[in-house]
Scaffold this active site. Structure first.
Site, PDB file in Angstrom:
ATOM      1  N   PRO A  89       0.777  -1.393   0.057  1.00 55.43           N
ATOM      2  CG  PRO A  89      -0.084  -1.096   2.063  1.00 55.43           C
ATOM      3  CD  PRO A  89       0.651  -2.079   1.382  1.00 55.43           C
ATOM      4  CD  GLU A 116       0.854  -6.231  11.559  1.00 59.49           C
ATOM      5  OE1 GLU A 116       1.025  -4.876  11.203  1.00 59.49           O
ATOM      6  OE2 GLU A 116      -0.146  -6.630  11.768  1.00 59.49           O
ATOM      7  NE  ARG A 154      -8.639  -5.671 -20.479  1.00 56.54           N
ATOM      8  CZ  ARG A 154      -8.973  -4.686 -21.221  1.00 56.54           C
ATOM      9  NH1 ARG A 154      -8.050  -3.693 -20.945  1.00 56.54           N
ATOM     10  NH2 ARG A 154      -9.969  -4.491 -21.814  1.00 56.54           N
ATOM     11  CG  ASP A 169     -10.972  -1.195 -22.593  1.00 57.16           C
ATOM     12  OD1 ASP A 169     -12.134  -1.535 -22.595  1.00 57.16           O
ATOM     13  OD2 ASP A 169     -10.010  -2.028 -22.754  1.00 57.16           O
TER      14      ASP A 169
HETATM   15  N1  SAH Z   1       1.436  -2.773   7.453  1.00 56.69           N
HETATM   16  C1  SAH Z   1       1.756  -2.664   5.966  1.00 56.69           C
HETATM   17  C2  SAH Z   1       0.411  -3.294   5.306  1.00 56.69           C
HETATM   18  C3  SAH Z   1       0.443  -4.895   5.361  1.00 56.69           C
HETATM   19  S1  SAH Z   1      -0.980  -5.532   4.454  1.00 56.69           S
HETATM   20  C4  SAH Z   1       1.595  -1.320   5.611  1.00 56.69           C
HETATM   21  O1  SAH Z   1       1.013  -0.526   6.350  1.00 56.69           O
HETATM   22  O2  SAH Z   1       2.322  -0.984   4.691  1.00 56.69           O
HETATM   23  C5  SAH Z   1      -0.201  -7.002   4.043  1.00 56.69           C
HETATM   24  C6  SAH Z   1       0.083  -7.269   2.463  1.00 56.69           C
HETATM   25  O3  SAH Z   1      -0.987  -6.933   1.750  1.00 56.69           O
HETATM   26  C7  SAH Z   1       1.493  -6.144   1.878  1.00 56.69           C
HETATM   27  O4  SAH Z   1       2.482  -6.582   2.500  1.00 56.69           O
HETATM   28  C8  SAH Z   1       1.177  -6.130   0.523  1.00 56.69           C
HETATM   29  O5  SAH Z   1       1.800  -7.178  -0.156  1.00 56.69           O
HETATM   30  C9  SAH Z   1      -0.482  -6.456   0.481  1.00 56.69           C
HETATM   31  N2  SAH Z   1      -1.145  -5.170   0.220  1.00 56.69           N
HETATM   32  C10 SAH Z   1      -2.131  -4.674   1.204  1.00 56.69           C
HETATM   33  N3  SAH Z   1      -2.860  -3.617   0.806  1.00 56.69           N
HETATM   34  C11 SAH Z   1      -2.473  -3.334  -0.630  1.00 56.69           C
HETATM   35  C12 SAH Z   1      -2.377  -2.347  -1.690  1.00 56.69           C
HETATM   36  N4  SAH Z   1      -3.584  -1.120  -1.657  1.00 56.69           N
HETATM   37  N5  SAH Z   1      -1.832  -2.233  -2.765  1.00 56.69           N
HETATM   38  C13 SAH Z   1      -0.869  -3.289  -2.798  1.00 56.69           C
HETATM   39  N6  SAH Z   1      -0.588  -4.314  -1.983  1.00 56.69           N
HETATM   40  C14 SAH Z   1      -1.431  -4.259  -0.939  1.00 56.69           C
END
Ligand code: SAH
Length: 253
Positions: A89, A116, A154, A169
């Site tokens: 994220p 995490e 795609r 698209d």
């Molecule tokens: N504590 C971390 C989030 C961990 S969520 C932080 O705040 O950065 C667990 C895993 O889910 C992450 O390591 C990632 O691989 C995935 N993930 C969660 N949300 C995501 C998003 N919006 N985009 C991409 N990967 C995501």
């Protein structure tokens, strides 16, 4: 195009990658996708992929060694990848433009985090980039990896049957797509716009351009600023803006 995905839940990816357009492209060999189970790269009896965070706090963190070994195995078996993407994220926001960029590469590796997240050294020394699919937190990187593979694949020639449909698209030209209708021509008193039944290709084309521009203007005006419009489209936008102004004035009267 090659994709390699590293995950603790390979079944989640295998199931999704069997279906639809992407599933068929994999079957036909247009796409070469492999899913690697992170547990196969552990070296203890319990096949441990996670551990507690240094400094304390809740939850678990994916250990660096299995992820490093997985990527080293991919390099050996499949060749050096163009990029190693960590789903996160905190990453760069994934978009159609990013999908286009990745679709021009030969070999994309995707790492799926869990719990995490992953040990910071994976981010620093193993991943070449980080991608986020949006400002929300998921339980793992599997759905983000599928989103990236789907949007990128795609665009790869030969994956979507009718090349035309990819070009029209939403976002491909920086505009939202025009409305689509199928049979019946009348459904619960709602009629399909007559022009679409007219067989008049020129008029249908103009109607679709206009509706695509109308949608974009109404819903995502900021996209219009960035879109490359031709003279006809700029005229249509001017008309639509006038129409809206008039509509607003009439509303006030
Ligand atoms: N504590 C971390 C989030 C961990 S969520 C932080 O705040 O950065 C667990 C895993 O889910 C992450 O390591 C990632 O691989 C995935 N993930 C969660 N949300 C995501 C998003 N919006 N985009 C991409 N990967 C995501």
């Amino acid at each position: 195009m090659k994709f390699d995905i590293v995950t603790i839940f390979p079944g989640m990816l295998d199931a999704a990658l069997r279906e639809g357009v992407i599933g068929r492209a994999i079957e036909r060999g247009v796409l070469d996708v492999r899913v690697y189970s992170l547990r196969d790269f552990t070296d203890d009896r319990h096949r441990t992929v996670d551990d507690v965070p240094y400094g304390g706090g809740p939850g678990m963190v994916l250990k660096p060694a299995p992820l490093f070994r997985a990527v080293e195995t991919i390099v050996r078996e499949r060749g050096a990848p163009s990029v190693v993407v960590l789903t996160s994220p905190q990453g760069e926001r994934f978009s159609q433009a990013e999908a286009v960029r990745l679709s021009r590469l030969e070999h994309v590796v995707l790492l799926c985090g869990r719990y995490e997240g992953v040990d910071e050294r994976v981010r620093e020394c193993l991943a070449t980039e980080e991608l986020s699919i949006g400002d929300y937190v998921l339980t793992g990187g599997e759905l983000p990896a599928l989103v990236v593979v789907d949007a990128v694949a795609r665009l790869v020639p030969g994956v979507v049957g009718d090349g035309e449909s990819v070009r029209a698209d939403s976002f491909t030209r920086g505009l939202l797509d025009f409305p689509q209708y199928t049979r019946p021509a009348e459904f619960r008193d709602q009629k399909v716009p007559a022009v679409l039944l007219s067989g008049h290709h020129g008029e249908i084309r103009r109607w679709r351009r206009r509706e695509a521009l109308r949608r974009t203007l109404e819903r995502r005006p900021e996209l219009l600023e960035a879109a490359e419009l031709d003279a006809e489209e700029r005229d249509i936008v001017r008309e639509l803006v006038e129409e809206r102004k008039k509509g607003a004035e009439d509303g006030r009267d």
